[in-house]
Design an enzyme around this catalytic site. Structure first.
Site, PDB file in Angstrom:
ATOM      1  N   GLU A 212     -49.805  11.766  48.874  1.00 70.37           N
ATOM      2  CA  GLU A 212     -48.452  11.726  48.325  1.00 70.37           C
ATOM      3  C   GLU A 212     -47.765  10.453  48.808  1.00 70.37           C
ATOM      4  O   GLU A 212     -48.213   9.821  49.765  1.00 70.37           O
ATOM      5  CB  GLU A 212     -47.618  12.919  48.828  1.00 70.37           C
ATOM      6  CG  GLU A 212     -48.043  14.272  48.311  1.00 70.37           C
ATOM      7  CD  GLU A 212     -47.155  15.389  48.862  1.00 70.37           C
ATOM      8  OE1 GLU A 212     -46.434  15.138  49.855  1.00 70.37           O
ATOM      9  OE2 GLU A 212     -47.192  16.498  48.309  1.00 70.37           O
ATOM     10  N   HIS A 250     -42.033  17.562  49.191  1.00 77.16           N
ATOM     11  CA  HIS A 250     -42.241  17.700  50.628  1.00 77.16           C
ATOM     12  C   HIS A 250     -41.285  16.840  51.435  1.00 77.16           C
ATOM     13  O   HIS A 250     -40.869  15.772  50.997  1.00 77.16           O
ATOM     14  CB  HIS A 250     -43.680  17.310  50.987  1.00 77.16           C
ATOM     15  CG  HIS A 250     -44.677  18.345  50.617  1.00 77.16           C
ATOM     16  ND1 HIS A 250     -45.977  18.046  50.306  1.00 77.16           N
ATOM     17  CD2 HIS A 250     -44.583  19.688  50.511  1.00 77.16           C
ATOM     18  CE1 HIS A 250     -46.635  19.156  50.016  1.00 77.16           C
ATOM     19  NE2 HIS A 250     -45.804  20.161  50.140  1.00 77.16           N
TER      20      HIS A 250
END
Length: 293
Positions: A212, A250
């Site tokens: 990510e 996140h």
């Protein structure tokens, strides 16, 4: 063969008497060899009770002593989850998997400091857990999409872990082990730690690595892969369209100071010999293409 866990692993659930802990423990217990693997629960003040035939203890030390468990999974609410990790570390558990999302960063800083020099490995927090298909699953991933095989999966994203697995399974590629390492800024095992285990595992032939935006863990892992990895790696980075300075999903998924962007990560990965795709729907197809040579 597998990494970290197998059909003989004995597991404690911390937070067993909570709704989330009970729900996922039941599903893990019903998966493959789970009935033999999940041997205890821990909730302070609830010793002597049981859930689905699994005895509950007041402390991790007590549960480990009575059952011989070496792994703990945590479904404790965020305010107390770091303390639950601390308890397992102090009890010298070999592996702790923390599923809890939303643990204060300051709490995790303190916990990671306390873990220095200790033998316990940590996966998470804010992760889906890990699975060795047809043997054991620990966490919240859907067991039915996994098949036993020879492809490893390591991912910061929970949902994209499932997506990669589903694509592999649909194309006939089973998995050796799948590890969701979580997306918080302060966590345990990194891509690199898991990649080293896959590299040493004689029954893993190739690895899907899902990253990510945010941080530099993927780049560090890619540089190690270039120098050391003996198996092909397919890579994807989530967050190509994410704007700088805005957190996406996140807590650790944020581009800051001009670093941590998806394109920059993909460029390093490609330069290091990883077979990258910019389309999350193509991870399985890319692996098929790589293995065909």
């Amino acid at each position: 063969m597998s990494i970290l866990i197998n059909k003989d692993t004995k597991v404690i659930t911390q937070g067993m008497t909570g709704k989330v802990g009970q729900f996922h423990t039941m599903h893990c217990k019903n998966y493959a060899n789970g009935a033999n693997c999940f041997v205890a629960g821990v909730t302070p003040g609830k010793s002597g009770q049981s859930y689905e035939g699994i005895p509950i203890f007041n402390t991790v030390v007590e549960a480990r002593r009575e059952t011989g468990a070496s792994v703990s999974v945590i479904y404790v609410p965020p305010a107390h989850a770091a303390a639950a990790i601390d308890e397992s570390v102090e009890a010298e558990m070999e592996l702790v998997i923390c599923i809890t999302e939303g643990i204060p960063v300051h709490d995790m800083l303190r916990t990671r400091y306390k873990m220095q020099g200790k033998k316990t490995l940590l996966i998470g927090p804010n992760c889906p857990g890990l699975i060795t298909p047809d043997e054991i699953k620990i966490g919240i991933m859907p067991g039915h999409i996994h098949r036993k095989g020879r492809i490893g999966v390591v991912s910061r994203s929970g949902t994209l872990t499932y997506e990669a697995v589903w694509q592999l399974t649909e194309l006939g590629f089973g998995q050796s082990s799948c590890v969701g390492i979580g997306g918080d800024p302060i966590n345990g095992m990194k891509h690199l730690d898991v990649m080293k285990l896959f590299n040493d595992d004689p029954e893993t032939d190739a690895v899907v690595m899902v990253g990510e935006i945010g941080g530099s863990d993927e780049e560090e892992c890619a540089r190690w892969i270039k120098m050391n990895m003996q198996k092909p790696v397919v890579g994807f980075i989530a967050g190509i369209t994410a704007p700088q300075g805005k957190r996406m999903g996140h807590a650790g998924a944020i581009i800051s100071g001009g670093q941590g962007g998806a394109e920059a990560k993909l460029a390093v990965m490609e330069e290091c010999g990883i077979h990258i795709t910019r389309n999350p729907a193509e991870m399985g197809k890319m692996m098929k293409q790589v293995l065909k040579g």
